[in-house]
Design a protein around this motif. Structure first.
Motif, PDB file in Angstrom:
ATOM      1  N   GLN A   1      23.830   4.722   3.330  1.00 38.02           N
ATOM      2  CA  GLN A   1      24.234   3.563   2.546  1.00 38.02           C
ATOM      3  C   GLN A   1      25.587   3.751   1.841  1.00 38.02           C
ATOM      4  N   ASP A   2      26.359   4.727   2.329  1.00 45.68           N
ATOM      5  CA  ASP A   2      27.695   4.989   1.771  1.00 45.68           C
ATOM      6  C   ASP A   2      27.665   5.194   0.251  1.00 45.68           C
ATOM      7  N   PRO A   3      26.830   6.134  -0.238  1.00 47.37           N
ATOM      8  CA  PRO A   3      26.783   6.358  -1.694  1.00 47.37           C
ATOM      9  C   PRO A   3      27.861   7.336  -2.150  1.00 47.37           C
ATOM     10  N   ASP A   4      28.221   7.253  -3.416  1.00 51.70           N
ATOM     11  CA  ASP A   4      29.075   8.275  -4.039  1.00 51.70           C
ATOM     12  C   ASP A   4      28.224   9.209  -4.896  1.00 51.70           C
ATOM     13  N   VAL A   5      27.268   8.599  -5.623  1.00 52.53           N
ATOM     14  CA  VAL A   5      26.389   9.376  -6.505  1.00 52.53           C
ATOM     15  C   VAL A   5      24.940   9.021  -6.177  1.00 52.53           C
ATOM     16  N   ILE A   6      24.095  10.044  -6.065  1.00 52.86           N
ATOM     17  CA  ILE A   6      22.668   9.829  -5.789  1.00 52.86           C
ATOM     18  C   ILE A   6      21.861  10.515  -6.883  1.00 52.86           C
ATOM     19  N   MET A   7      20.901   9.782  -7.459  1.00 57.46           N
ATOM     20  CA  MET A   7      19.965  10.410  -8.389  1.00 57.46           C
ATOM     21  C   MET A   7      18.590  10.450  -7.739  1.00 57.46           C
ATOM     22  N   VAL A   8      17.997  11.634  -7.682  1.00 56.41           N
ATOM     23  CA  VAL A   8      16.641  11.801  -7.149  1.00 56.41           C
ATOM     24  C   VAL A   8      15.739  12.132  -8.331  1.00 56.41           C
ATOM     25  N   GLY A   9      14.667  11.352  -8.501  1.00 59.07           N
ATOM     26  CA  GLY A   9      13.798  11.534  -9.666  1.00 59.07           C
ATOM     27  C   GLY A   9      13.355  12.965  -9.884  1.00 59.07           C
ATOM     28  N   GLU A  10      12.954  13.641  -8.797  1.00 57.54           N
ATOM     29  CA  GLU A  10      12.464  15.016  -8.946  1.00 57.54           C
ATOM     30  C   GLU A  10      12.568  15.758  -7.622  1.00 57.54           C
ATOM     31  N   ILE A  11      13.002  17.015  -7.689  1.00 57.72           N
ATOM     32  CA  ILE A  11      12.982  17.892  -6.518  1.00 57.72           C
ATOM     33  C   ILE A  11      11.681  18.683  -6.572  1.00 57.72           C
ATOM     34  N   ARG A  12      10.754  18.362  -5.641  1.00 55.52           N
ATOM     35  CA  ARG A  12       9.426  18.970  -5.679  1.00 55.52           C
ATOM     36  C   ARG A  12       9.200  19.997  -4.573  1.00 55.52           C
ATOM     37  N   ASP A  13       9.956  19.874  -3.482  1.00 54.40           N
ATOM     38  CA  ASP A  13       9.661  20.728  -2.326  1.00 54.40           C
ATOM     39  C   ASP A  13      10.950  21.113  -1.609  1.00 54.40           C
ATOM     40  N   LYS A  14      10.779  21.970  -0.600  1.00 50.96           N
ATOM     41  CA  LYS A  14      11.928  22.492   0.144  1.00 50.96           C
ATOM     42  C   LYS A  14      12.656  21.378   0.895  1.00 50.96           C
ATOM     43  N   THR A  15      11.896  20.423   1.454  1.00 53.68           N
ATOM     44  CA  THR A  15      12.511  19.343   2.245  1.00 53.68           C
ATOM     45  C   THR A  15      13.477  18.526   1.398  1.00 53.68           C
TER      46      THR A  15
END
Length: 557
Positions: A376-390
């Motif tokens: 989606q051609d992002p510049d900044v991405i926020m991920v709620g939580e990193i829970r796993d290796k994937t």
């Protein structure tokens, strides 16, 4: 009288008078709310003025049977609180004990001789709100609904009972009761509301500044209708009582928009409801208001200016990580930048930011949302939580291909985040080349400004709480003794403690060498990192919080 005796000065009087002109009410109420006098002092002077005994209601044990001797609408009309009955005499607290019309009306209503005493307006209004308004509402609900046994369900009558319940939840009294509950929760700055059924009673609790406080519950017979009303508001299935459900709804309370998240779970005696209150007017999305020390904030702001890399915020549940991330996004939000988020759940709606709600039940996970966003051609991405290796690997790939990624991890310290990622199976060279900064945070309660007072504590006790007495030698520290404004807790509001670990060249080399979190932390402190404990000590010395809160939320390492 207060001015003459030097209890207040002329400036304070003029400030209170100005406030009274704007807001109305009695001048004494404004003296108390501005912190110029306490209730006991004000009552003593009112007693002299009216030449009748005075009573500090916050210290007076109230008797429900006596309170119920005067009907709610009567008590509210005359602003009176019945305190005690002795034979044919009834002692009544009044704002104006010279109001002969009110005294005559109460005498006629109760058939008793009245002994008026004076109390401050603020305390009387508080009891009218807490006891009489709730009681009047409950009486109206019980009278209008005429419910018998709405908790007990006979299986063959389930369909009929369900149709009855649908009619009940939309009835005026139940709607009014739920509105009253939600308005009170927002008014008291609660972050959560818990409605819990037991065999013979219902318990309602508000979480305020991290601690639970009991609130007046609905009668047991109304419990099922109240829960169903909340489920209807959140568009949940009211006939489904065997499975947990989650939803959300929005309400306009006292002119401002408030979001509510609702979660229901079945228990032995009915459904327990938890409401999370998301009041945007109470939340600050300015990094400078969250509690960062100046040096730590500068490191964080510098990291946010990077065009790519990973910024991680860590801390336990409820420590304010999401608020920090929102404040960070707010800092860099600009029409020239495409910002996207994947959250579970979306807590606040932010203008100019594309927010996605993760839904694992349909396969929309953090990992799949991240993959989609990269197209989606992002510049900044926020991920709620990193829970796993994937999820971690996709976040790293995004950072390596020119995106700035913000996310959270559950660890106890900033340095421990590095070893946590390595334990997930991520190669150290990937961590070293992508992570820019790690922020660890905690929330501590702020000392109530209305009852803030110097704290006398021995060196032995300071050592017991894990502090070096030399740090506080010759310096005044404070705590709250408890007052009406803070519900006698000594605290009002919360503020963050932050530990900001920039990934410098030295730290990067240590990550590649698989150094322990203790070694990484020691090196970071040498380079000037302020630990959570040090941030807490600075706030103690500034009088923002006390040693008990800092000792509870930080560990000495």
């Amino acid at each position: 009288m207060l001015l003459k005796d030097g209890v207040i000065n002329e400036t304070q009087l003029q400030t209170a008078l100005k406030r009274q002109r704007e807001l109305g009410g009695r001048i004494g109420t404004h003296f108390i709310e501005l912190g110029y006098v306490n209730e006991k002092t004000l009552v003593n002077y009112l007693s002299k003025q009216y030449e009748v005994p005075g009573v500090a209601l916050s210290e007076f044990p109230l008797d429900k049977e006596v309170l119920n001797m005067i009907p709610p609408e009567f008590a509210q009309k005359f602003n009176v609180i019945p305190l005690k009955r002795e034979g044919k005499y009834l002692t009544v607290a009044m704002i104006n004990p010279k109001d002969v019309f009110a005294i005559d009306a109460i005498r006629f209503r109760t058939g008793l001789d009245i002994k008026p005493v004076v109390a401050c307006e603020k305390s009387i209004k508080k009891i009218l709100e807490e006891h009489y308004k709730t009681k009047a509402l409950e009486d109206e609900v019980m009278e209008e609904m005429g419910l018998e046994d709405v908790i007990e369900v006979v299986e063959e009558e389930e369909e009929e009972r369900f149709s009855d319940l649908v009619a009940q939840v939309d009835s005026g009294p139940v709607v009014k009761y739920v509105n009253y509950l939600l308005r009170n929760a927002v008014k008291e700055r609660a972050s959560d509301v818990h409605i819990e059924p037991y065999e013979k009673e219902v318990r309602v609790r508000f979480r305020i500044d991290g601690l639970l406080h009991e609130h007046k519950p609905p009668p047991l017979k109304l419990f099922r209708a109240v829960v169903s009303r909340l489920k209807v508001m959140a568009k949940l299935k009211i006939q489904e009582k065997r499975l947990p459900q989650d939803g959300r709804f929005e309400a306009r309370i006292d002119g401002r928009r408030v979001d509510f998240r609702i979660s229901t779970v079945p228990t032995l005696y009915g459904e327990k409801v938890a409401l999370r209150i998301l009041d945007r007017s109470q939340a600050s999305f300015d990094l400078r208001d969250l509690g960062f020390e100046e040096e730590s904030l500068n490191h964080f702001l510098k990291a946010l200016k990077n065009p790519f890399g990973i910024i991680l915020v860590t801390g336990p549940t409820g420590s304010g990580k999401t608020t920090t991330l929102y404040a960070a996004l707010n800092e860099i939000n600009d029409p020239g930048i495409n910002i996207t988020t994947a959250e579970d759940p979306v807590e606040y709606s932010l203008m100019g930011i594309n927010q996605l709600q993760v839904n694992e039940s349909i396969g929309l996970t953090f990992a799949s949302a991240l993959r989609a966003y990269l197209r989606q051609d992002p510049d900044v991405i926020m991920v709620g939580e990193i829970r796993d290796k994937t999820t971690t690997e996709i976040a790293i790939r995004a950072a390596l291909t020119g995106h700035l990624v913000l996310s959270t991890v559950h660890t106890n310290s900033a340095a421990a985040t590095i070893t946590r990622l390595i334990n997930m199976g991520v190669e150290p060279f990937l961590i070293a080349s992508t992570i820019i900064v790690v922020v660890s945070q905690r929330l501590v309660r702020k000392i109530c400004t209305s009852c803030k007072t110097p704290l006398k504590i021995s060196d032995d006790d300071l050592v017991k709480y894990g502090f070096d007495p030399q740090v506080f030698k010759g310096k005044e520290i404070f705590h709250g003794i408890g007052c009406d404004k803070c519900k006698n807790t000594g605290y009002s509001g919360r503020i963050g403690l932050f530990e900001v670990l920039p990934i410098t060249k030295r730290i990067r080399n240590m990550i590649l060498d698989r150094a322990t979190d203790d070694e990484i932390e020691a090196a970071a402190v040498e380079e000037g990192m302020i630990t959570l404990r040090e941030a807490g000590i600075r706030k103690i010395l500034r009088g923002e919080t006390d040693i008990f809160e800092v000792a509870k939320e930080t560990t000495l390492r």
